[in-house]
Design a protein around this motif. Structure first.
Motif, PDB file in Angstrom:
ATOM      1  N   SER A 130     -44.212  73.479  13.112  1.00  0.00           N
ATOM      2  CA  SER A 130     -44.527  72.067  13.114  1.00  0.00           C
ATOM      3  C   SER A 130     -43.282  71.312  13.537  1.00  0.00           C
ATOM      4  O   SER A 130     -42.175  71.657  13.134  1.00  0.00           O
ATOM      5  CB  SER A 130     -44.972  71.596  11.727  1.00  0.00           C
ATOM      6  OG  SER A 130     -46.148  72.260  11.315  1.00  0.00           O
ATOM      7  N   PRO A 169     -58.206  70.381  16.574  1.00  0.00           N
ATOM      8  CA  PRO A 169     -57.537  71.689  16.676  1.00  0.00           C
ATOM      9  C   PRO A 169     -58.124  72.509  17.826  1.00  0.00           C
ATOM     10  O   PRO A 169     -59.319  72.444  18.109  1.00  0.00           O
ATOM     11  CB  PRO A 169     -57.851  72.347  15.322  1.00  0.00           C
ATOM     12  CG  PRO A 169     -58.233  71.227  14.419  1.00  0.00           C
ATOM     13  CD  PRO A 169     -58.898  70.215  15.286  1.00  0.00           C
ATOM     14  N   GLN A 177     -54.233  78.388  20.118  1.00  0.00           N
ATOM     15  CA  GLN A 177     -52.875  78.418  20.658  1.00  0.00           C
ATOM     16  C   GLN A 177     -52.815  79.101  22.017  1.00  0.00           C
ATOM     17  O   GLN A 177     -51.901  78.849  22.802  1.00  0.00           O
ATOM     18  CB  GLN A 177     -51.937  79.131  19.687  1.00  0.00           C
ATOM     19  CG  GLN A 177     -51.613  78.323  18.439  1.00  0.00           C
ATOM     20  CD  GLN A 177     -50.480  78.953  17.647  1.00  0.00           C
ATOM     21  OE1 GLN A 177     -49.563  79.539  18.223  1.00  0.00           O
ATOM     22  NE2 GLN A 177     -50.551  78.846  16.321  1.00  0.00           N
ATOM     23  N   ASP A 214     -48.504  70.612  15.209  1.00  0.00           N
ATOM     24  CA  ASP A 214     -48.655  71.297  13.921  1.00  0.00           C
ATOM     25  C   ASP A 214     -49.487  72.562  14.099  1.00  0.00           C
ATOM     26  O   ASP A 214     -50.547  72.536  14.727  1.00  0.00           O
ATOM     27  CB  ASP A 214     -49.346  70.374  12.912  1.00  0.00           C
ATOM     28  CG  ASP A 214     -49.324  70.954  11.490  1.00  0.00           C
ATOM     29  OD1 ASP A 214     -48.578  71.922  11.255  1.00  0.00           O
ATOM     30  OD2 ASP A 214     -50.051  70.424  10.636  1.00  0.00           O
ATOM     31  N   THR A 215     -48.976  73.666  13.574  1.00  0.00           N
ATOM     32  CA  THR A 215     -49.731  74.926  13.564  1.00  0.00           C
ATOM     33  C   THR A 215     -49.750  75.531  12.169  1.00  0.00           C
ATOM     34  O   THR A 215     -50.081  76.699  12.000  1.00  0.00           O
ATOM     35  CB  THR A 215     -49.089  75.948  14.541  1.00  0.00           C
ATOM     36  OG1 THR A 215     -47.761  76.255  14.087  1.00  0.00           O
ATOM     37  CG2 THR A 215     -49.052  75.411  15.955  1.00  0.00           C
ATOM     38  N   LEU A 240     -54.390  75.616   9.914  1.00  0.00           N
ATOM     39  CA  LEU A 240     -54.301  75.905  11.351  1.00  0.00           C
ATOM     40  C   LEU A 240     -53.685  77.281  11.592  1.00  0.00           C
ATOM     41  O   LEU A 240     -54.075  77.993  12.523  1.00  0.00           O
ATOM     42  CB  LEU A 240     -53.467  74.835  12.050  1.00  0.00           C
ATOM     43  CG  LEU A 240     -54.044  73.412  12.049  1.00  0.00           C
ATOM     44  CD1 LEU A 240     -53.010  72.424  12.570  1.00  0.00           C
ATOM     45  CD2 LEU A 240     -55.317  73.346  12.887  1.00  0.00           C
ATOM     46  N   LYS A 285     -56.084  80.133  11.414  1.00  0.00           N
ATOM     47  CA  LYS A 285     -57.039  80.218  12.513  1.00  0.00           C
ATOM     48  C   LYS A 285     -56.341  80.313  13.868  1.00  0.00           C
ATOM     49  O   LYS A 285     -57.007  80.268  14.899  1.00  0.00           O
ATOM     50  CB  LYS A 285     -57.950  78.981  12.503  1.00  0.00           C
ATOM     51  CG  LYS A 285     -58.772  78.853  11.225  1.00  0.00           C
ATOM     52  CD  LYS A 285     -59.597  77.565  11.241  1.00  0.00           C
ATOM     53  CE  LYS A 285     -60.396  77.408   9.969  1.00  0.00           C
ATOM     54  NZ  LYS A 285     -61.184  76.151   9.950  1.00  0.00           N
ATOM     55  N   GLN A 308     -54.509  78.112  15.385  1.00  0.00           N
ATOM     56  CA  GLN A 308     -54.820  76.895  16.113  1.00  0.00           C
ATOM     57  C   GLN A 308     -53.621  75.946  16.134  1.00  0.00           C
ATOM     58  O   GLN A 308     -52.672  76.099  15.365  1.00  0.00           O
ATOM     59  CB  GLN A 308     -56.023  76.174  15.477  1.00  0.00           C
ATOM     60  CG  GLN A 308     -57.342  76.909  15.624  1.00  0.00           C
ATOM     61  CD  GLN A 308     -58.478  76.156  14.978  1.00  0.00           C
ATOM     62  OE1 GLN A 308     -58.333  75.597  13.893  1.00  0.00           O
ATOM     63  NE2 GLN A 308     -59.628  76.143  15.635  1.00  0.00           N
ATOM     64  N   VAL A 309     -53.704  74.965  16.992  1.00  0.00           N
ATOM     65  CA  VAL A 309     -52.643  73.961  17.110  1.00  0.00           C
ATOM     66  C   VAL A 309     -53.292  72.585  17.190  1.00  0.00           C
ATOM     67  O   VAL A 309     -54.425  72.439  17.654  1.00  0.00           O
ATOM     68  CB  VAL A 309     -51.768  74.214  18.352  1.00  0.00           C
ATOM     69  CG1 VAL A 309     -52.581  74.095  19.620  1.00  0.00           C
ATOM     70  CG2 VAL A 309     -50.582  73.260  18.401  1.00  0.00           C
ATOM     71  N   LYS A 310     -52.548  71.573  16.695  1.00  0.00           N
ATOM     72  CA  LYS A 310     -53.052  70.210  16.685  1.00  0.00           C
ATOM     73  C   LYS A 310     -51.939  69.265  17.125  1.00  0.00           C
ATOM     74  O   LYS A 310     -50.774  69.459  16.777  1.00  0.00           O
ATOM     75  CB  LYS A 310     -53.526  69.844  15.272  1.00  0.00           C
ATOM     76  CG  LYS A 310     -54.410  68.628  15.174  1.00  0.00           C
ATOM     77  CD  LYS A 310     -54.926  68.502  13.734  1.00  0.00           C
ATOM     78  CE  LYS A 310     -55.924  67.352  13.621  1.00  0.00           C
ATOM     79  NZ  LYS A 310     -56.440  67.261  12.224  1.00  0.00           N
TER      80      LYS A 310
END
Length: 422
Positions: free
Chosen positions: A114, A230, A233, A383-384, A388, A391, A393-395
């Motif tokens: 993050s 999200p 990645q 943020d991962t 997140l 899963k 994922q990234v946001k």
């Protein structure tokens, strides 16, 4: 250590000496002695002088860097790139590259989970290129910094300053950056009356007095931000798709939000007070037809001594103008050949299409009378962590802090171009 760093260190040294004197007297619950006061004043004066010299050194270095970048861009060696990203797509690509590299570093180093990436601002209030044709409301609002937004307006005069900070380097860095140490307000002068009485005057006669009433306006910067949903990645391995996502969605969203706020924000809550919500702007009702209405709005400004610089229209209203013909459904197009490459103008005034203005309303004005001011560069937060991470994922979050300074509300006219029902 370059000249700027040397001068900055000297300023810090003197500010720290002054702080120690003040804190010693404070801890002993007494006032500064005459000798201590003299030493304190001398140290703060020296700090102030070094700060000014450091700013000059930094400005000189920036001017040289800017000149070199400009030379590279217009006449430098072939293959060299312009300094820094330009435009929304370049902004998006720069963010993608930085984040992807941070999240995929070589083995043995810690990857980004993050964090924040500060990038060139897609809504910058920087000066627009001279002679460039405006293509958005933000283009119209860019220009010289608004009047009253000098360093001193952020309360950073060192005279009589009694330092009470935990980290001297932080406050000195804030002074050098010119960020006011966290100030969230800005002030500027707004003209409320413009009555020129200039006239021929005989020798010895009383000169007429023109009335140019000004009032000081204090406003605050607003946070403009939004989040992404999200997503996997693995998208970081596809520059094209992620670059388009950042550039065409998040950067565009930030720009569009600020355009809407600058034009029609109602000033409630976290909304800016936009041009159309500021008392003093003119209004033009519908009159006969579209072209007549727009021409009357131009006249309304010109009779007050204002020369309009651009007309802002919703896309559907721009279409109405473009499709006007000599006949109802046939004949030549009144505003010119659709295939021509001429700049879109109306009576030589540039037309700007924007979703920030409602359909059926147009805004005509001298856009130098309003300025976009930004406090914080656009920041891309990534943020991962947390859910997140589970899963993979990234946001994203993109945000900036901005405001609008409307110095002459009477330089704008709101035009009702919604054709009445038959």
């Amino acid at each position: 250590m370059n000249k700027f760093e040397q001068l900055k260190a000297k300023a810090l040294e003197n500010a720290k000496a002054a702080r120690l004197l003040a804190e010693k007297a404070d801890n002993e619950n007494r006032e500064l002695t005459t000798a201590e006061k003299s030493a304190f004043d001398a140290a703060m004066k020296a700090a102030d002088d070094f700060v000014k010299r450091a700013k000059e050194a930094k400005a000189d270095a920036e001017i040289l860097a800017a000149a070199k970048a400009l030379a590279d861009e217009i006449g430098g060696a072939p293959g060299k790139k312009a300094a820094g990203p330009v435009g929304r797509k370049a902004w998006g690509r720069a963010g993608v590259k930085t984040v992807r590299e941070a999240m995929g570093r070589a083995d043995g180093s810690k990857a980004l989970v993050s964090g924040s990436v500060t990038m060139a601002n897609p809504v910058s209030d920087g000066v627009a290129p001279l002679g460039a044709v405006p293509t958005s409301v933000l283009d119209l609002l860019r220009g010289e910094p608004a009047e009253g937004l000098s360093d001193e307006d952020y309360g950073r005069d060192l005279a009589g300053y009694k330092p009470r900070v935990e980290n001297d380097s932080q406050i000195m860095d804030a002074i050098m950056r010119g960020d006011g140490g966290g100030t969230n307000t800005f002030t500027y002068l707004r003209q409320t009356v413009r009555d020129s009485k200039a006239a021929p005057v005989a020798d010895g006669a009383l000169k007429p007095t023109s009335i140019y009433t000004m009032e000081e306006i204090e406003d605050r910067f607003r946070v403009i931000a939004h989040l992404s949903e999200p997503f996997p990645q693995r998208y970081f391995h596809d520059d094209k798709s992620l670059g388009e996502f950042l550039a065409n969605e998040m950067g565009y969203g930030l720009q569009r939000a600020i355009e809407q706020q600058a034009l029609s924000g109602d000033g409630t809550g976290e909304n800016m007070t936009g041009i159309l919500s500021t008392s003093g702007h003119l209004s033009q009702a519908w009159s006969a037809d579209l072209l007549t209405t727009l021409r009357k709005a131009m006249t309304a400004l010109q009779v007050t001594g204002v020369d309009p610089t651009a007309l802002v229209l919703h896309p559907t209203d721009a279409e109405r103008l473009d499709l006007l013909r000599e006949g109802v459904d046939s004949g030549k197009y009144l505003l010119g050949d659709p295939a021509a490459e001429a700049v879109r103008t109306l009576w030589t005034i540039p037309r700007v299409t924007s979703l920030a203005v409602a359909a059926g309303t147009a805004v005509l004005g001298d856009w130098a009378a309003a300025k976009l001011v930004t406090r914080q560069e656009a920041v891309l937060n990534v943020d991962t962590g947390g859910a997140l991470f589970d899963k993979n994922q990234v946001k994203f979050r993109v945000e900036t802090r901005a405001g609008v300074a409307i110095k002459q509300p009477g330089a704008f006219v709101e035009i009702d171009i919604a054709e009445p029902a038959a």
